[in-house]
Write a protein that holds these residues in place. Structure first.
Motif, PDB file in Angstrom:
ATOM      1  N   ARG A   1      -0.976   2.577   5.266  1.00  0.00           N
ATOM      2  CA  ARG A   1      -0.344   2.080   5.980  1.00  0.00           C
ATOM      3  C   ARG A   1       0.092   0.729   6.210  1.00  0.00           C
ATOM      4  O   ARG A   1       1.127  -0.103   6.096  1.00  0.00           O
ATOM      5  N   ALA A   2      -1.162  -0.355   5.137  1.00  0.00           N
ATOM      6  CA  ALA A   2      -0.078  -1.775   4.149  1.00  0.00           C
ATOM      7  C   ALA A   2       1.062  -1.694   4.451  1.00  0.00           C
ATOM      8  O   ALA A   2       2.213  -2.565   4.395  1.00  0.00           O
ATOM      9  N   ARG A   3       1.285  -0.762   3.226  1.00  0.00           N
ATOM     10  CA  ARG A   3       2.876  -1.218   2.937  1.00  0.00           C
ATOM     11  C   ARG A   3       4.120  -0.582   4.010  1.00  0.00           C
ATOM     12  O   ARG A   3       4.562  -0.960   3.485  1.00  0.00           O
ATOM     13  N   PHE A   4       3.397   0.197   4.631  1.00  0.00           N
ATOM     14  CA  PHE A   4       4.831   0.873   5.544  1.00  0.00           C
ATOM     15  C   PHE A   4       5.058  -0.256   6.508  1.00  0.00           C
ATOM     16  O   PHE A   4       5.621  -1.064   6.524  1.00  0.00           O
ATOM     17  N   GLN A   5       4.040  -0.531   7.158  1.00  0.00           N
ATOM     18  CA  GLN A   5       3.815  -1.871   8.540  1.00  0.00           C
ATOM     19  C   GLN A   5       4.314  -2.899   7.316  1.00  0.00           C
ATOM     20  O   GLN A   5       5.268  -4.178   8.137  1.00  0.00           O
ATOM     21  N   LEU A   6       4.426  -3.226   6.158  1.00  0.00           N
ATOM     22  CA  LEU A   6       5.024  -4.868   5.443  1.00  0.00           C
ATOM     23  C   LEU A   6       6.290  -4.446   5.122  1.00  0.00           C
ATOM     24  O   LEU A   6       6.280  -5.154   4.281  1.00  0.00           O
ATOM     25  N   ASP A   7       6.100  -2.932   4.909  1.00  0.00           N
ATOM     26  CA  ASP A   7       7.156  -2.712   3.816  1.00  0.00           C
ATOM     27  C   ASP A   7       7.638  -3.181   2.887  1.00  0.00           C
ATOM     28  O   ASP A   7       8.665  -4.061   2.360  1.00  0.00           O
ATOM     29  N   TYR A   8       6.046  -2.941   1.590  1.00  0.00           N
ATOM     30  CA  TYR A   8       6.267  -3.271   0.526  1.00  0.00           C
ATOM     31  C   TYR A   8       5.974  -2.767  -0.119  1.00  0.00           C
ATOM     32  O   TYR A   8       5.602  -1.012  -0.139  1.00  0.00           O
ATOM     33  N   ALA A   9       6.139  -2.209  -2.051  1.00  0.00           N
ATOM     34  CA  ALA A   9       6.256  -1.576  -2.545  1.00  0.00           C
ATOM     35  C   ALA A   9       5.531  -1.905  -3.906  1.00  0.00           C
ATOM     36  O   ALA A   9       6.234  -2.895  -4.577  1.00  0.00           O
ATOM     37  N   ASN A  10       4.863  -0.972  -4.710  1.00  0.00           N
ATOM     38  CA  ASN A  10       4.222  -1.344  -5.761  1.00  0.00           C
ATOM     39  C   ASN A  10       4.830  -1.419  -6.780  1.00  0.00           C
ATOM     40  O   ASN A  10       5.890  -0.192  -6.818  1.00  0.00           O
ATOM     41  N   PRO A  11       4.593  -2.527  -7.542  1.00  0.00           N
ATOM     42  CA  PRO A  11       6.122  -2.069  -8.730  1.00  0.00           C
ATOM     43  C   PRO A  11       6.221  -0.849  -9.476  1.00  0.00           C
ATOM     44  O   PRO A  11       7.147  -0.846 -10.008  1.00  0.00           O
ATOM     45  N   ARG A  12       5.244  -0.654 -10.093  1.00  0.00           N
ATOM     46  CA  ARG A  12       4.708   0.267 -10.434  1.00  0.00           C
ATOM     47  C   ARG A  12       5.499   1.743  -9.569  1.00  0.00           C
ATOM     48  O   ARG A  12       5.451   3.263 -10.408  1.00  0.00           O
TER      49      ARG A  12
ATOM     50  N   ASP B   1     -10.326   5.296   4.601  1.00  0.00           N
ATOM     51  CA  ASP B   1      -9.861   5.759   3.348  1.00  0.00           C
ATOM     52  C   ASP B   1      -9.150   4.708   2.707  1.00  0.00           C
ATOM     53  O   ASP B   1      -8.177   4.169   3.516  1.00  0.00           O
ATOM     54  N   PRO B   2      -9.261   4.289   2.031  1.00  0.00           N
ATOM     55  CA  PRO B   2      -8.445   3.504   0.515  1.00  0.00           C
ATOM     56  C   PRO B   2      -6.846   4.005   0.606  1.00  0.00           C
ATOM     57  O   PRO B   2      -6.424   2.620   0.755  1.00  0.00           O
ATOM     58  N   ASP B   3      -6.690   4.920   0.633  1.00  0.00           N
ATOM     59  CA  ASP B   3      -5.492   5.117   0.962  1.00  0.00           C
ATOM     60  C   ASP B   3      -4.185   5.721   1.694  1.00  0.00           C
ATOM     61  O   ASP B   3      -3.893   4.975   2.039  1.00  0.00           O
ATOM     62  N   MET B   4      -5.322   5.919   2.274  1.00  0.00           N
ATOM     63  CA  MET B   4      -4.692   5.747   4.458  1.00  0.00           C
ATOM     64  C   MET B   4      -4.730   4.027   4.356  1.00  0.00           C
ATOM     65  O   MET B   4      -2.747   3.641   4.830  1.00  0.00           O
ATOM     66  N   LEU B   5      -4.916   2.678   4.186  1.00  0.00           N
ATOM     67  CA  LEU B   5      -5.322   1.679   4.002  1.00  0.00           C
ATOM     68  C   LEU B   5      -4.327   1.499   3.691  1.00  0.00           C
ATOM     69  O   LEU B   5      -3.394   0.519   3.968  1.00  0.00           O
ATOM     70  N   ASP B   6      -3.830   1.258   2.473  1.00  0.00           N
ATOM     71  CA  ASP B   6      -3.054   1.145   1.037  1.00  0.00           C
ATOM     72  C   ASP B   6      -1.528   1.609   1.385  1.00  0.00           C
ATOM     73  O   ASP B   6      -0.520   0.973   2.178  1.00  0.00           O
TER      74      ASP B   6
ATOM     75  N   LEU C   1      -9.375   8.445  10.113  1.00  0.00           N
ATOM     76  CA  LEU C   1      -9.596   7.621   8.633  1.00  0.00           C
ATOM     77  C   LEU C   1      -9.594   6.162   8.228  1.00  0.00           C
ATOM     78  O   LEU C   1      -9.504   5.691   7.500  1.00  0.00           O
ATOM     79  N   LEU C   2      -9.339   5.433   9.335  1.00  0.00           N
ATOM     80  CA  LEU C   2      -8.553   4.085   9.687  1.00  0.00           C
ATOM     81  C   LEU C   2      -9.775   3.297  10.228  1.00  0.00           C
ATOM     82  O   LEU C   2      -9.799   1.776  10.809  1.00  0.00           O
ATOM     83  N   ARG C   3     -11.081   4.202  10.534  1.00  0.00           N
ATOM     84  CA  ARG C   3     -11.527   3.897  11.702  1.00  0.00           C
ATOM     85  C   ARG C   3     -12.594   2.663  10.382  1.00  0.00           C
ATOM     86  O   ARG C   3     -12.795   2.841   9.578  1.00  0.00           O
ATOM     87  N   SER C   4     -13.290   1.205  10.992  1.00  0.00           N
ATOM     88  CA  SER C   4     -14.105   0.483  10.278  1.00  0.00           C
ATOM     89  C   SER C   4     -15.078   0.769   9.244  1.00  0.00           C
ATOM     90  O   SER C   4     -15.824   0.083   8.330  1.00  0.00           O
TER      91      SER C   4
END
Length: 105
Positions: free
Chosen positions: A85-96, A78-83, A71-74
């Motif tokens: 993984r990015a949030r998990f690795q950067l330890d971020y959360a969307n304000p909503r 998959d946008p949801d999967m990319l989002d 799902l992460l192949r170039s």
């Protein structure tokens, strides 16, 4: 004189039979309890069963990992999967987003 030779031949025969019985007994015991004996075969069978189930579990885990990586192949990201993984690795959360923190007991 005759009785001594008869006693000697009797004791020699008895000693030979005893030695033969001990040798057969030794190999019999090792056939049952030795490194390659019957007990070892049962333990090897149990280990084969345990390792086969572990292999099946690892294959399932690998398939799931390969599916997530695909799902992460170039070529088709998959946008949801990319989002996720990015949030998990950067330890971020969307304000909503609703975030629950779990504290260990």
């Amino acid at each position: 004189m005759v009785s001594r030779t008869r006693l000697k031949s009797l004791l020699t025969g008895l000693a030979l039979y005893t030695m033969a019985a001990l040798i057969v007994g030794y190999f019999g015991v090792n056939a049952y309890t030795g490194k390659y004996g019957l007990n070892a075969r049962q333990e090897l069978d149990q280990e084969i069963i345990a390792l086969t189930s572990e292999l099946a579990r690892l294959k399932r885990e690998r398939m799931q990992g390969e599916q997530r990586v695909s799902l992460l192949r170039s070529d088709r990201v998959d946008p949801d999967m990319l989002d996720e993984r990015a949030r998990f690795q950067l330890d971020y959360a969307n304000p909503r987003d609703l975030v629950r923190t779990v504290t260990p007991r």
